[in-house]
Design an enzyme around this catalytic site. Structure first.
Site, short mmCIF file in Angstrom:
data_model
loop_
_atom_site.label_atom_id
_atom_site.label_comp_id
_atom_site.label_asym_id
_atom_site.label_seq_id
_atom_site.Cartn_x
_atom_site.Cartn_y
_atom_site.Cartn_z
N TRP A 70 1.82 -39.69 76.29
CA TRP A 70 2.00 -39.68 77.75
C TRP A 70 2.18 -38.25 78.24
CZ3 TRP A 70 6.49 -37.74 79.99
CH2 TRP A 70 7.60 -37.58 79.14
N GLU A 96 17.06 -29.94 79.01
CA GLU A 96 15.68 -29.97 78.50
C GLU A 96 14.95 -28.67 78.82
OE1 GLU A 96 14.29 -32.25 76.68
OE2 GLU A 96 15.50 -34.05 76.93
N GLU A 103 8.54 -31.89 73.42
CA GLU A 103 9.79 -31.75 74.17
C GLU A 103 9.55 -31.14 75.55
OE1 GLU A 103 12.94 -32.51 73.91
OE2 GLU A 103 12.87 -33.50 71.97
N HIS A 141 9.52 -33.20 78.72
CA HIS A 141 10.74 -33.82 79.26
C HIS A 141 11.27 -33.06 80.48
CE1 HIS A 141 11.46 -35.57 74.98
NE2 HIS A 141 10.39 -36.06 75.57
N GLU A 176 19.16 -35.28 68.73
CA GLU A 176 18.06 -36.13 69.19
C GLU A 176 18.57 -37.54 69.48
OE1 GLU A 176 15.23 -35.04 70.06
OE2 GLU A 176 14.59 -33.40 68.79
N THR A 214 20.49 -37.40 72.80
CA THR A 214 19.61 -37.39 73.98
C THR A 214 18.93 -38.75 74.14
OG1 THR A 214 17.96 -36.26 72.64
CG2 THR A 214 19.17 -34.91 74.20
N ASP A 258 10.74 -40.76 72.88
CA ASP A 258 10.39 -39.51 72.16
C ASP A 258 11.59 -39.02 71.35
OD1 ASP A 258 7.95 -39.50 73.44
OD2 ASP A 258 8.31 -37.68 74.62
N GLU A 259 12.76 -39.05 71.98
CA GLU A 259 13.96 -38.53 71.31
C GLU A 259 14.25 -39.34 70.05
OE1 GLU A 259 14.53 -35.84 72.60
OE2 GLU A 259 14.96 -35.87 74.74
N HIS A 270 11.93 -38.27 67.31
CA HIS A 270 12.36 -36.97 66.78
C HIS A 270 13.60 -37.12 65.92
CE1 HIS A 270 10.30 -34.94 70.51
NE2 HIS A 270 9.43 -35.42 69.65
FE FE2 Z 1 14.83 -33.96 71.83
FE FE2 Z 2 14.02 -33.88 75.09
#
Ligand code: FE2
Ligand code: FE2
Length: 330
Positions: free
Chosen positions: A33, A76, A112, A115, A165, A168, A197-198, A201
């Site tokens: 995305w 971020e 990242e 974000h 991670e 977040t 995403d976090e 990660h």
């Molecule tokens: Fe992150």
């Molecule tokens: Fe992030």
């Protein structure tokens, strides 16, 4: 052999698998995305209508919510600090473009970077926040840097990133839930996808640590112990507003997040507990006496910290930030 050299050797040993870990945990740029997927299309005819909708729905969200969203966005946006820090970790060879660890850091940074980008644009369109004050805080935070007590040690840095991670993930996910509960589905979706995403990660960094535990359990245990004994510092711990001294905005930002349940001291302990279970700390055997003691300390830490976190009292009233002016609140 010195400890530093062992760490370098371990990083080199793990290097051969990093390309496949990039494939496992990161998403190709053509498929992932992008901020534009969640924002009004400024080339389109509906742009002004879509912006008006964002501004209307934004009125439903309370003061503390905006403070948290701004603080999360600024955290971020301080990505240059994190990328330069990780590039300097022992075993990450930035000068060698093909070095798998450097490649990991670049690809992770690329993910990242979306974000802060998407949150920044959303906040700008919302009409609820003072962008210039926010921009000054971001610039201050990048200029101030951070001090997370990991030095250039890959073991400590991977404990830190595994922890952060997940932290977040929790906070973006909670923000998403609040937005949805106030009828703001689009903002909810946006924050939810960031939290996804976090989580990916987090899983990646946790696997790095898992692999280190397999080859160097004693030193990995001691690194985990050192980080938790020190307490994990939040990446924005130097946060300040314009006109104020370094770090002066962090406590009230974190109180605000705690007050609306986005990130609490119980979450901190939950994360620690999850890491202990994920790395199966209780099952790691054949440790030196020192590492054995470190393991015992870690195993007992969550219950001790849960008791302490119950006693923490958070101020009930909102703290006034320059980022979100009272005139804009409901
Ligand atoms: Fe992150
Ligand atoms: Fe992030």
């Amino acid at each position: 052999m010195s400890l530093k050299n062992v760490r370098l050797e371990v990083m080199q040993f793990l290097e051969k698998d990093v390309e496949s870990l990039i494939e496992k945990y990161l998403i190709p740029i053509e498929k992932i995305w992008q901020p534009a997927d969640f924002l009004p299309n400024s080339e389109g005819d509906n742009f002004f209508e879509d912006v008006r909708e964002i501004r209307e729905l934004s009125k439903e969200l309370p003061y503390d919510f905006w403070v948290v969203l701004v603080g999360d966005m600024i955290t971020e946006e301080a990505l240059p600090t994190y990328e330069s820090w990780l590039m300097d970790v022992e075993g990450v060879k930035q000068q060698d473009r093909e070095n798998p660890w450097a490649k990991w850091v670049r690809h992770w940074t690329g993910e990242e970077n979306r974000h802060g980008d998407v949150l920044n644009k959303y906040l700008y369109l919302s009409g609820r926040v003072n962008m210039r004050e926010i921009e000054k805080t971001t610039q201050f935070l990048i200029a101030d840097g951070f001090d997370i007590g990991t030095d250039r040690d890959p073991y400590k840095n991977f404990v830190y990133t595994s922890f952060q991670e997940l932290a977040t993930y929790i906070s973006h996910n909670r923000v998403a839930k609040i937005a949805k509960s106030k009828g703001n589905k689009k903002l909810g979706k946006m924050c939810q996808i960031i939290s996804g995403d976090e989580m990916r990660h987090h899983n990646a960094y946790s696997e790095f640590v898992e692999r280190i535990f397999k080859v160097d359990p004693n030193q990995m245990m001691l690194a985990f112990y050192d980080m938790m004994k020190l307490k994990i510092a939040m990446p924005a711990h130097f946060l300040r507003e314009s006109g104020n001294k370094i770090s002066t905005a962090f406590e009230e930002f974190s109180n605000t997040a705690q007050r609306i349940g986005v990130y609490t001291s119980t979450d901190y302990v939950d994360i620690l507990d999850k890491l202990i279970k994920r790395w199966e700390i209780d099952k790691i055997s054949n440790l030196t006496d020192e590492a054995e003691k470190a393991r015992d300390y870690l195993m007992n830490l969550p219950s001790r910290m849960y008791r302490l976190s119950e006693r923490i009292k958070i101020p009930e009233n909102s703290f006034q930030f320059k980022w979100v002016e009272p005139a804009f609140t409901k």
